[in-house]
Design an enzyme around this catalytic site. Structure first.
Site, short mmCIF file in Angstrom:
data_model
loop_
_atom_site.label_atom_id
_atom_site.label_comp_id
_atom_site.label_asym_id
_atom_site.label_seq_id
_atom_site.Cartn_x
_atom_site.Cartn_y
_atom_site.Cartn_z
N SER A 1 -2.40 -6.13 8.39
CA SER A 1 -2.48 -5.18 9.51
C SER A 1 -3.53 -5.58 10.54
O SER A 1 -4.45 -6.35 10.26
CB SER A 1 -2.82 -3.78 8.98
OG SER A 1 -1.96 -3.43 7.93
N1 SAH Z 1 -2.40 -3.59 3.33
C1 SAH Z 1 -1.89 -4.91 3.59
C2 SAH Z 1 -0.80 -4.97 4.64
C3 SAH Z 1 0.43 -4.34 4.17
S1 SAH Z 1 1.95 -4.96 4.80
C4 SAH Z 1 -3.01 -5.85 3.98
O1 SAH Z 1 -4.16 -5.43 4.11
O2 SAH Z 1 -2.74 -7.05 4.11
C5 SAH Z 1 2.94 -3.86 3.83
C6 SAH Z 1 3.12 -4.30 2.40
O3 SAH Z 1 3.81 -3.25 1.73
C7 SAH Z 1 4.00 -5.54 2.25
O4 SAH Z 1 3.33 -6.51 1.52
C8 SAH Z 1 5.22 -5.03 1.50
O5 SAH Z 1 5.75 -5.96 0.59
C9 SAH Z 1 4.66 -3.83 0.77
N2 SAH Z 1 5.63 -2.82 0.36
C10 SAH Z 1 6.74 -2.38 1.02
N3 SAH Z 1 7.36 -1.43 0.31
C11 SAH Z 1 6.63 -1.24 -0.82
C12 SAH Z 1 6.75 -0.39 -1.95
N4 SAH Z 1 7.77 0.48 -2.08
N5 SAH Z 1 5.81 -0.45 -2.92
C13 SAH Z 1 4.78 -1.33 -2.83
N6 SAH Z 1 4.61 -2.16 -1.78
C14 SAH Z 1 5.51 -2.12 -0.79
#
Ligand code: SAH
Length: 226
Positions: free
Chosen positions: A76
């Site tokens: 992010s």
């Molecule tokens: N917090 C992260 C950025 C998140 S991007 C950072 O600091 O880098 C969003 C993430 O959510 C992705 O890696 C994606 O694979 C994950 N994601 C999407 N749906 C999800 C779910 N149902 N459960 C767990 N993770 C999920």
């Protein structure tokens, strides 16, 4: 991990923290936050973002923008990480849950501020990489699990705070249930591939949940496929 020594990034890192503070002021009318707390500023200053991006992204690690981390996912934008962290109002004794570990950066920021972070990531490859990075940085109070976060983490619940870093079409009920009275849930809610509404839900001591919208944001989707 970067093969460049961290000192090369010091100036850029300092610039980024300043940039995040400027953006906090610029969005104050919408967010209701004029400034970040010292604790959150310190956590942003202490977390080396270049350690959470691929070697080819090193030059952009301290730009205030999201970056690709593979598998169609992103780390992010730092301002959004800081804002969501502030909105969570993390206390030193708190146990928090993150849904969407991604690179592990948001979890690392939270690790500076709370007692324990649990984080769920549905893509095992990303969960493994994040675990490895956090270990290499000596961050010992984060537990990463590869699984669907829509059901939360029942065994570790309830949580003082829950942060969802992927866009939900609606707030998963399990997450609201796993929040302690007095706890906060920070989550982007909206239609896929559109701007979402960053929301803060607060569960009061009677268990009543109040929600407010903070800012339009854009996140990759929260996928509920199992
Ligand atoms: N917090 C992260 C950025 C998140 S991007 C950072 O600091 O880098 C969003 C993430 O959510 C992705 O890696 C994606 O694979 C994950 N994601 C999407 N749906 C999800 C779910 N149902 N459960 C767990 N993770 C999920």
């Amino acid at each position: 991990m970067s093969d460049k020594p961290a000192e090369n990034h010091t100036e850029a890192h300092r610039w980024l923290v300043e940039r995040v503070l400027v953006e906090t002021r610029e969005t104050a009318r919408s967010t209701g936050l004029n400034k970040l707390s010292d604790r959150v500023i310190e956590a942003m200053a202490a977390t080396p973002r270049h350690c959470f991006v691929a070697p080819e992204q090193q030059d952009l690690a301290y730009a205030d923008m999201p970056l690709p981390i593979g598998r169609g996912q992103t780390i992010s934008q730092p301002f959004i990480v800081a804002l969501m962290t502030e909105l969570l109002a993390p206390g030193p004794e708190d146990v928090v849950l993150e849904i969407g570990t991604g690179s592990g950066y948001q979890a690392a920021v939270l690790a500076h501020l709370v007692q324990q972070v649990y984080t769920l990531e549905r893509i095992p490859e990303l969960a493994n990489l994040a675990t490895q990075r956090l270990r290499e940085l000596g961050i010992a109070n984060v537990v990463v699990r590869a699984s669907n976060g829509v059901q939360g983490w029942e065994e570790q619940a309830p949580f003082d705070g829950i942060i969802v870093t992927a866009a939900a079409t609606e707030t998963p009920p399990a997450l609201v249930r796993q929040l302690k009275p007095g706890g906060r849930l920070v989550i982007p809610v909206g239609a896929r591939h559109r701007t979402q509404d960053l929301r803060v839900l607060e569960k009061d001591t009677q268990g009543v949940v109040l929600s407010r919208s903070v800012l339009p944001v854009v996140f990759v989707p929260l996928i509920d496929d199992d």
